[in-house]
Design an enzyme around this catalytic site. Structure first.
Site, short mmCIF file in Angstrom:
data_model
loop_
_atom_site.label_atom_id
_atom_site.label_comp_id
_atom_site.label_asym_id
_atom_site.label_seq_id
_atom_site.Cartn_x
_atom_site.Cartn_y
_atom_site.Cartn_z
N LYS A 159 0.88 -1.17 0.00
CA LYS A 159 0.00 0.00 0.00
C LYS A 159 0.92 1.22 0.00
O LYS A 159 1.20 1.83 1.03
CB LYS A 159 -0.90 -0.05 1.24
CG LYS A 159 -2.16 0.76 1.10
CD LYS A 159 -3.18 0.36 2.15
CE LYS A 159 -4.27 1.40 2.29
NZ LYS A 159 -5.01 1.70 1.06
N1 PY5 Z 1 -7.88 -1.43 -2.95
C1 PY5 Z 1 -7.28 -0.24 -2.86
C2 PY5 Z 1 -6.56 0.29 -4.04
C3 PY5 Z 1 -7.32 0.47 -1.67
O1 PY5 Z 1 -6.72 1.66 -1.58
C4 PY5 Z 1 -8.01 -0.05 -0.55
C5 PY5 Z 1 -8.10 0.71 0.73
C6 PY5 Z 1 -8.64 -1.30 -0.70
C7 PY5 Z 1 -8.54 -1.97 -1.91
C8 PY5 Z 1 -9.37 -1.96 0.44
O2 PY5 Z 1 -8.46 -2.38 1.40
P1 PY5 Z 1 -8.84 -2.50 2.94
O3 PY5 Z 1 -10.06 -3.31 3.01
O4 PY5 Z 1 -7.68 -3.15 3.55
O5 PY5 Z 1 -9.05 -1.11 3.44
N2 PY5 Z 1 -8.03 2.11 0.62
C9 PY5 Z 1 -7.77 2.99 1.72
C10 PY5 Z 1 -8.79 2.85 2.84
O6 PY5 Z 1 -8.50 3.26 3.94
C11 PY5 Z 1 -7.72 4.42 1.24
C12 PY5 Z 1 -8.96 4.92 0.60
C13 PY5 Z 1 -9.10 6.39 0.58
O7 PY5 Z 1 -9.88 2.32 2.61
#
Ligand code: PY5
Length: 306
Positions: A159
């Protein structure tokens, strides 16, 4: 989405005043995007604030850092302690949590290795990322003209801060075209994920999601939803998906920490419809679990005040 200020931010072992949480403009991460972060949420429960999947998020931060050869000078335990400290100092009942590991000031150039790794953890109260209306009735998504960055371009398992230029290009394109969210295809033209969410499709009662080998983030919410599906006896498969699979889906939804579990109402103006039974079942269980209302999954919560 505006940030709601609280009193303190944790920076390299100290709780500093919100307005003093500064970095130098020559901090290399600001120039080249070499950094890793997490998005975590703490929910308001009967036993006070609880962080959902806390350890999993901090472990992923460490994995992201390892992929980018960044040596985070704090263990998973220490990061979890720090998060609990900053939540208590902020006095919030629920919040979004943003841990960030970045390159400190002092070096410049494209070799990140000599830079000292710095860590900050900020928390602030944050509402629904894709809106209350979207959470209840579903959002409108558009397949992006931007391709999801491939695993041999920037490792998709990390990430990493810089990757989000790709996500933001897609997000802005979707918003400007009047949609709520973008869906990115991978370099092979198959469905990858949303700009900040993993994606699930329901077809003939089976829950489908692209495998990690499609170049998607190993989402913590994705993992939780897969566990819920198994426990609910909803058939589940990780399988490559084509754009047409969204057009013909019975149901579809996004998962992510910021977004939570959000139904997708349409893709490219093709109606999927109001949130269906599988989506609702998963969504209801998700919100019960994060709010500490389901005994079976209390182990997924880290209670800040215990
Ligand atoms: N895919 C991407 C590209 C992401 O940035 C995120 C999370 C996910 C999938 C989902 O992952 P998780 O379930 O572990 O959160 N994005 C971040 C979040 O905090 C940033 C978004 C603004 O959800």
């Amino acid at each position: 989405m505006p940030i709601n200020e609280v009193s303190k931010i944790w920076m390299d072992g100290q709780l500093v005043d919100w307005s003093d949480a500064m970095v130098h403009v020559l901090t290399p991460t600001l120039h080249y995007g070499w950094g890793v972060f997490e998005g975590v949420r703490a929910y308001d429960t009967e036993r006070g604030p609880a962080v959902f999947q806390h350890r999993e998020h901090m472990e992923r931060l460490h994995r992201s850092a390892e992929i980018l050869q960044m040596d985070i000078p704090y263990s998973v335990e220490e990061l979890m302690d720090a998060t609990r400290d900053v939540i208590r100092a902020a006095g919030v009942e629920s919040c979004y949590i943003r841990p960030l590991a970045y390159l400190g000031y002092g070096e410049m150039g494209l070799n990140p290795l000599p830079s000292k790794v710095r860590v900050a953890i900020a928390v602030w109260p944050w509402g629904t990322y894709l809106g209350d209306e979207g959470l209840a009735n579903g959002i409108r998504a558009k397949i992006s003209s931007w391709t999801r960055i491939g695993a041999n371009m920037i490792p998709t398992g990390a990430k990493a801060a810089g990757v989000y230029i790709n996500s933001s290009l897609a997000k802005v394109e979707a918003l400007k075209a009047g949609y709520d969210e973008a869906i990115l295809l991978n370099e092979h033209g198959r469905i990858a994920e949303g700009s900040g969410e993993n994606i699930f499709v329901v077809r003939d009662g089976v829950l489908l999601t692209p495998p990690l080998s499609e170049g998607v983030l190993d989402g913590i919410t994705r993992g939780a939803v897969m566990r819920f599906a198994r426990d609910l006896d909803i058939p589940l498969a990780e399988t490559p998906l084509l754009r047409q699979d969204l057009y013909t889906a019975d149901e579809a939804f996004f998962t992510g920490t910021a977004a939570e579990v959000v139904p997708i109402r349409s893709v490219d103006e093709r109606e999927i419809g109001a949130p269906g039974p599988v989506t609702k079942q998963i969504q209801d269980l998700f919100f019960d679990v994060v709010k500490g209302k389901n005994e079976r999954y209390l182990g997924m919560l880290d209670f800040v005040n215990s």
